[in-house]
Design a protein around this motif. Sequence first.
Motif, PDB file in Angstrom:
ATOM      1  N   SER A  48      46.971  31.799  44.496  1.00 48.69           N
ATOM      2  CA  SER A  48      47.013  31.546  45.936  1.00 48.69           C
ATOM      3  C   SER A  48      48.450  31.642  46.461  1.00 48.69           C
ATOM      4  CB  SER A  48      46.429  30.170  46.238  1.00 48.69           C
ATOM      5  OG  SER A  48      46.477  29.906  47.615  1.00 48.69           O
ATOM      6  N   LYS A  52      43.981  38.664  51.489  1.00 53.52           N
ATOM      7  CA  LYS A  52      43.599  37.612  52.437  1.00 53.52           C
ATOM      8  C   LYS A  52      42.415  36.805  51.905  1.00 53.52           C
ATOM      9  CE  LYS A  52      44.867  39.671  56.883  1.00 53.52           C
ATOM     10  NZ  LYS A  52      44.294  40.229  58.127  1.00 53.52           N
ATOM     11  N   GLN A  53      41.427  37.484  51.367  1.00 54.44           N
ATOM     12  CA  GLN A  53      40.250  36.798  50.830  1.00 54.44           C
ATOM     13  C   GLN A  53      40.621  35.894  49.662  1.00 54.44           C
ATOM     14  OE1 GLN A  53      37.277  39.748  49.983  1.00 54.44           O
ATOM     15  NE2 GLN A  53      37.119  40.382  52.118  1.00 54.44           N
ATOM     16  N   GLN A  84      42.418  32.755  50.910  1.00 47.79           N
ATOM     17  CA  GLN A  84      41.533  31.802  51.588  1.00 47.79           C
ATOM     18  C   GLN A  84      40.497  31.172  50.653  1.00 47.79           C
ATOM     19  OE1 GLN A  84      40.101  34.314  54.716  1.00 47.79           O
ATOM     20  NE2 GLN A  84      41.956  34.067  55.937  1.00 47.79           N
ATOM     21  N   ASN A  85      40.387  31.678  49.447  1.00 47.41           N
ATOM     22  CA  ASN A  85      39.405  31.172  48.491  1.00 47.41           C
ATOM     23  C   ASN A  85      39.919  29.872  47.865  1.00 47.41           C
ATOM     24  OD1 ASN A  85      37.666  30.668  46.363  1.00 47.41           O
ATOM     25  ND2 ASN A  85      37.645  32.777  45.635  1.00 47.41           N
ATOM     26  N   GLU A  98      43.296  43.127  52.881  1.00 48.50           N
ATOM     27  CA  GLU A  98      42.044  42.380  53.057  1.00 48.50           C
ATOM     28  C   GLU A  98      41.655  41.645  51.783  1.00 48.50           C
ATOM     29  OE1 GLU A  98      40.510  41.614  55.888  1.00 48.50           O
ATOM     30  OE2 GLU A  98      42.178  42.693  56.798  1.00 48.50           O
ATOM     31  N   ASP A  99      41.832  42.280  50.649  1.00 52.01           N
ATOM     32  CA  ASP A  99      41.537  41.621  49.369  1.00 52.01           C
ATOM     33  C   ASP A  99      42.459  40.417  49.161  1.00 52.01           C
ATOM     34  OD1 ASP A  99      39.482  43.398  48.039  1.00 52.01           O
ATOM     35  OD2 ASP A  99      41.046  44.866  48.472  1.00 52.01           O
ATOM     36  N   ARG A 113      41.143  40.191  41.523  1.00 53.31           N
ATOM     37  CA  ARG A 113      40.139  39.121  41.498  1.00 53.31           C
ATOM     38  C   ARG A 113      39.760  38.698  40.068  1.00 53.31           C
ATOM     39  NH1 ARG A 113      37.949  38.877  46.554  1.00 53.31           N
ATOM     40  NH2 ARG A 113      38.346  40.670  47.879  1.00 53.31           N
ATOM     41  N   SER A 130      49.568  35.191  46.559  1.00 48.70           N
ATOM     42  CA  SER A 130      48.924  35.864  47.688  1.00 48.70           C
ATOM     43  C   SER A 130      49.632  35.507  48.986  1.00 48.70           C
ATOM     44  CB  SER A 130      47.447  35.454  47.783  1.00 48.70           C
ATOM     45  OG  SER A 130      46.758  35.829  46.627  1.00 48.70           O
TER      46      SER A 130
END
Length: 95
Positions: A75, A62-63, A66-67, A59-60, A34, A78
């Motif tokens: 992105s 995915k977040q 989607q950000n 999960e990280d 992040r 990811s």
Amino acid sequence: MQDDYPPVGLTASAISYDVFKNKDAEKNLKQYIRHENKDLALMVINHLLYVQHQQPFVEDIKQIYQNQEVSYEVSAASKDLLGRLGIIPNNFVFR
């Protein structure tokens, strides 16, 4: 894993996580996923493509995917990782 030059520390963390399942290394990688510096975030995501156990990071990732405020490059990386894991389609049609 502690180095003044972040790319060295990230590479050491990726190796330590992959080979020894080191929890501190996992935590370090999750923090840098992040990071505001997209090059460091990309570096971590790229390393994660090659580790054996990617599940703790899903999960990280995915977040991040989607950000809307994340750079295109982060992105896309990811999306590539999630697609490689079969979580989302990884093709030009899926956006």
